[in-house]
Design an enzyme around this catalytic site. Structure first.
Site, PDB file in Angstrom:
ATOM      1  N   ILE A  98       0.908  -1.145   0.000  1.00 25.29           N
ATOM      2  CA  ILE A  98       0.000   0.000   0.000  1.00 25.29           C
ATOM      3  C   ILE A  98       0.946   1.193   0.000  1.00 25.29           C
ATOM      4  O   ILE A  98       1.642   1.432   0.979  1.00 25.29           O
ATOM      5  CB  ILE A  98      -0.904   0.071   1.250  1.00 25.29           C
ATOM      6  CG1 ILE A  98      -2.010  -0.985   1.190  1.00 25.29           C
ATOM      7  CG2 ILE A  98      -1.541   1.476   1.346  1.00 25.29           C
ATOM      8  CD1 ILE A  98      -3.065  -0.834   2.285  1.00 25.29           C
ATOM      9  N   TYR A  99       1.053   1.866  -1.125  1.00 18.97           N
ATOM     10  CA  TYR A  99       1.972   2.998  -1.244  1.00 18.97           C
ATOM     11  C   TYR A  99       1.175   4.269  -1.494  1.00 18.97           C
ATOM     12  O   TYR A  99       0.286   4.282  -2.351  1.00 18.97           O
ATOM     13  CB  TYR A  99       2.926   2.786  -2.430  1.00 18.97           C
ATOM     14  CG  TYR A  99       4.083   1.846  -2.170  1.00 18.97           C
ATOM     15  CD1 TYR A  99       4.376   1.363  -0.901  1.00 18.97           C
ATOM     16  CD2 TYR A  99       4.904   1.451  -3.220  1.00 18.97           C
ATOM     17  CE1 TYR A  99       5.453   0.521  -0.687  1.00 18.97           C
ATOM     18  CE2 TYR A  99       5.988   0.599  -3.019  1.00 18.97           C
ATOM     19  CZ  TYR A  99       6.255   0.142  -1.746  1.00 18.97           C
ATOM     20  OH  TYR A  99       7.322  -0.687  -1.542  1.00 18.97           O
ATOM     21  N   GLY A 110      -4.560   5.865   2.157  1.00 19.66           N
ATOM     22  CA  GLY A 110      -4.223   4.536   2.661  1.00 19.66           C
ATOM     23  C   GLY A 110      -5.469   3.802   3.128  1.00 19.66           C
ATOM     24  O   GLY A 110      -5.637   2.608   2.870  1.00 19.66           O
ATOM     25  N   ASN A 137       8.868   1.322  10.924  1.00 21.40           N
ATOM     26  CA  ASN A 137       7.869   2.199  10.299  1.00 21.40           C
ATOM     27  C   ASN A 137       6.678   2.345  11.242  1.00 21.40           C
ATOM     28  O   ASN A 137       5.622   1.744  11.047  1.00 21.40           O
ATOM     29  CB  ASN A 137       7.438   1.634   8.945  1.00 21.40           C
ATOM     30  CG  ASN A 137       6.563   2.603   8.163  1.00 21.40           C
ATOM     31  OD1 ASN A 137       6.068   3.590   8.710  1.00 21.40           O
ATOM     32  ND2 ASN A 137       6.358   2.316   6.896  1.00 21.40           N
ATOM     33  N   TYR A 144      -2.047   0.168  10.762  1.00 26.75           N
ATOM     34  CA  TYR A 144      -2.576  -1.194  10.636  1.00 26.75           C
ATOM     35  C   TYR A 144      -3.160  -1.699  11.956  1.00 26.75           C
ATOM     36  O   TYR A 144      -4.169  -2.397  11.967  1.00 26.75           O
ATOM     37  CB  TYR A 144      -1.492  -2.145  10.123  1.00 26.75           C
ATOM     38  CG  TYR A 144      -1.056  -1.824   8.719  1.00 26.75           C
ATOM     39  CD1 TYR A 144      -1.991  -1.751   7.682  1.00 26.75           C
ATOM     40  CD2 TYR A 144       0.280  -1.581   8.406  1.00 26.75           C
ATOM     41  CE1 TYR A 144      -1.603  -1.436   6.383  1.00 26.75           C
ATOM     42  CE2 TYR A 144       0.675  -1.284   7.108  1.00 26.75           C
ATOM     43  CZ  TYR A 144      -0.268  -1.202   6.105  1.00 26.75           C
ATOM     44  OH  TYR A 144       0.110  -0.889   4.829  1.00 26.75           O
ATOM     45  N   LYS A 146      -4.563   0.112  14.241  1.00 29.23           N
ATOM     46  CA  LYS A 146      -5.855   0.781  14.380  1.00 29.23           C
ATOM     47  C   LYS A 146      -6.927   0.101  13.524  1.00 29.23           C
ATOM     48  O   LYS A 146      -8.098   0.055  13.879  1.00 29.23           O
ATOM     49  CB  LYS A 146      -5.710   2.256  13.960  1.00 29.23           C
ATOM     50  CG  LYS A 146      -6.621   3.203  14.715  1.00 29.23           C
ATOM     51  CD  LYS A 146      -6.263   4.656  14.431  1.00 29.23           C
ATOM     52  CE  LYS A 146      -6.982   5.171  13.196  1.00 29.23           C
ATOM     53  NZ  LYS A 146      -6.717   6.576  12.904  1.00 29.23           N
TER      54      LYS A 146
END
Length: 173
Positions: A98-99, A110, A137, A144, A146
């Site tokens: 996911i960029y 995102g 990161n 993620y 959350k």
């Protein structure tokens, strides 16, 4: 100002746009923490025309662009079955990438891409969705967590001659 984000599946015809945005986002994310030589080697191998074309043509992988006012601001890569980078989870869909462009961080891009991944997993009736994320990161890990993901494993990721640890996170659907 938040513009609405639309998600669009892409095929081989979008390869040049995909190549451009992949390189740009990867550079933004890692240029500060990676030597120029390692970075160039990685960009040349991971985002070469031939490699991306093979990925786009692979029936086990799916690519989606996130668009804001017609501009590509991020993308999603999903893998099914044998195409997953790890085979540890039964009945799972992998989010390989996911960029999102740095300029669009915090603008729900995102989240829109993640929602698309959930939607696809549901359509394909997978029980689990998982991804790998660099252990340092923190922003991504918070995002993620959350969204309901939890760490279940880790593995070593090589960037040139640098070894980094990726956490593997999953969510049961």
């Amino acid at each position: 100002m938040h513009h609405s984000i639309t998600i669009q599946q892409i095929g081989p015809s979008a390869i040049l746009t995909l190549q451009t945005i992949s390189r740009q986002i990867f550079l933004e994310a890692f240029a500060d923490t990676t030597s120029e030589a390692n970075m160039q080697a990685y960009l040349d191998s991971s985002f070469s025309y031939d490699k991306l074309l093979a990925e786009l043509e692979n029936p086990g992988s799916k690519f989606y662009f996130a668009l804001s006012e017609g501009n590509v601001v991020g993308y999603l890569k999903l893998n099914t079955g044998e195409e997953q980078t790890e085979q540890e989870l039964e009945d799972a869909l992998e989010i390989e990438r996911i960029y999102v462009l740095a300029a669009f961080h915090g603008q729900k891009v995102g989240q829109a891409l993640l929602n698309k991944a959930f939607e696809v997993a549901e359509e394909l009736q997978y029980k689990n969705i998982w991804l790998g994320v660099w252990e340092n990161n923190q922003r991504a890990i918070r995002f993620y967590t959350k969204a309901g993901f939890e760490v279940f494993n880790s593995h070593i990721f090589r960037l040139g001659d640098d070894e980094q640890t990726d956490l593997m996170m999953k969510k049961q659907l």
